[in-house]
Design a protein around this motif. Structure first.
Motif: not given
Length: 423
Positions: A56-66
């Motif tokens: 499981i992921s805390s954020n499946p759609d993260p923003v690069e370098h952020q």
């Protein structure tokens, strides 16, 4: 008469009796020194096999370098070893990757597009080993600085202008176009203009925007649309000359106006020496006196904006000795030069009429003046040479294209759209 219960027991008597008989025989026949040992299995090893893990992921759609991402291997089971892999390889050494004490949690700091995955977690205990399905992150990034294709920048009127903008981005970016700073209706990657004209010359800008990352990038391409240049030709006072005795005059003949002229020697740029002189408009090249190193092929090239055309080569032969060589007479050459200048003046007058009589929006003045016609002057060999207006002695070994770059500012001002706009 037997009771029902007795009948039922009679049906089981052979099984139970036989089993009891075997047990009695075993215990009675065991040696006195043999002891029966009963071993108890630990409860942890006796538990049914490990279940299949999952991530499981805390954020499946993260923003690069952020964004940071925490990946957890589930379920949590005591006395279980957890292992991680990315792209079928062990985790690399990186300051951006952190594992919890029990290895069940993997932290990715400031994710990049290289952190997409896939990730797999593995659980192990003495009884079994299980692996999760691959898990992939959807890293949002871009847009990167776009590029405009094709790389071609120069076009002839009547052709099709088709430009495509490309930018790496997830998700794909939104596109828009500017022409000379003005917004256009084109909102796709491709900009298409059929049957272009000179007025379509200008600065084309592609804008790309990613609504998820909030980033925007742009790139600029200069497009030049110009009529093709006609092929020039070379007229020579002589093509066979005597070394250190004769002079030669080469004239670049062209009907084009508003052009620049370059000279080439043996398919390379011509380097001026102290024995060479060019007329004010670069159309007339004088070599006086001629030496053996001047022998070879000469070409002149006309340049309008970035469209050019080159003449066929003219071969100059240099011989030694006092043999006389024949060529065009001094009067003939003088007449040709005068005719060329008169023709240029007439053509220039016609261009000025068209430019200022029919295209009043162009308010720039033209301050060019025609020089006096060259006059014949007897050379050391008795053959005619020509005195041409000369802005001054050119330094030795200065290439014509370099002289053109620094001295002929008028033509380069026309070539450069930004300089033209500033004027």
């Amino acid at each position: 008469m037997e009771t029902p219960s007795a009948h039922g027991h009679r049906g089981r008597a052979p099984w139970t009796g036989l089993l009891l008989a075997v047990l009695v025989l075993i215990f009675w026949t065991l040696p006195t020194s043999t002891q029966l040992t009963i071993e108890f299995v630990p409860p942890s090893a006796a538990e049914e096999w490990l279940p299949k893990p999952y991530i499981i992921s805390s954020n499946p759609d993260p923003v690069e370098h952020q964004d940071h991402v925490v990946l957890t291997c589930e379920p949590e089971i005591q006395n279980t070893t957890y292992l991680w892999s990315i792209n079928s390889q062990s985790l690399p050494d990186s300051n951006r990757l952190k594992l919890s004490m029990d290895n069940r949690t993997l932290v990715l700091l400031r994710v990049t597009r290289a952190d997409t995955g896939p990730y797999v977690c593995e659980t192990q205990n003495p009884a079994s080993t299980r692996r999760s399905d691959p898990f992939t992150l959807n890293v949002l990034y871009g847009p990167d600085t776009p590029i405009i294709l094709p790389l071609q920048s120069y076009y002839h009127p009547g052709k099709i202008l088709s430009l495509t903008c490309h930018a790496y981005s997830n998700p794909p970016p939104q596109y828009s176009w500017l022409i000379n700073g003005e917004s256009q209706e084109f909102t796709q990657q491709r900009l298409f203009i059929p049957n272009i004209s000179v007025s379509d010359s200008g600065v084309y800008t592609c804008l790309v925007h990613n609504t998820f990352t909030g980033l925007q990038k742009s790139t600029v391409k200069v497009i030049m649309v110009s009529e093709s240049a006609t092929t020039p030709s070379i007229l020579a006072s002589k093509t066979v000359v005597i070394e250190n005795k004769d002079a030669v005059v080469l004239i670049c003949l062209t009907i084009d106006t508003g052009i620049s002229i370059l000279w080439h020697f043996n398919n390379d740029h011509l380097w001026l020496t102290d024995r060479m002189a060019l007329s004010w408009d670069k159309r007339i090249l004088t070599i006086n006196p001629v030496r053996r190193e001047d022998a070879g092929e000469y070409q002149c090239e006309v340049l309008r904006l970035y469209v050019s055309s080159r003449s066929d080569p003219l071969t100059l032969t240099v011989i030694t000795g006092d043999s006389s060589v024949t060529g065009l007479s001094a009067g003939a050459i003088a007449g040709i030069v005068i005719a060329v200048l008169i023709f240029q003046a007439a053509a220039l007058g016609w261009v000025l009429f068209l430019k200022y009589g029919r295209r009043t929006r162009d308010k720039r003045g033209l301050s060019e003046h025609q020089p006096p016609a060259p006059t014949p002057d007897p050379g050391p060999s008795g053959n005619a040479t020509f005195s041409t207006p000369n802005p001054g002695p050119a330094p030795a070994a200065v290439p014509i294209y370099q002289e053109l770059l620094y001295r002929d500012t008028n033509i380069y001002g026309r070539i450069n759209p930004m300089a033209e706009a500033a004027s």
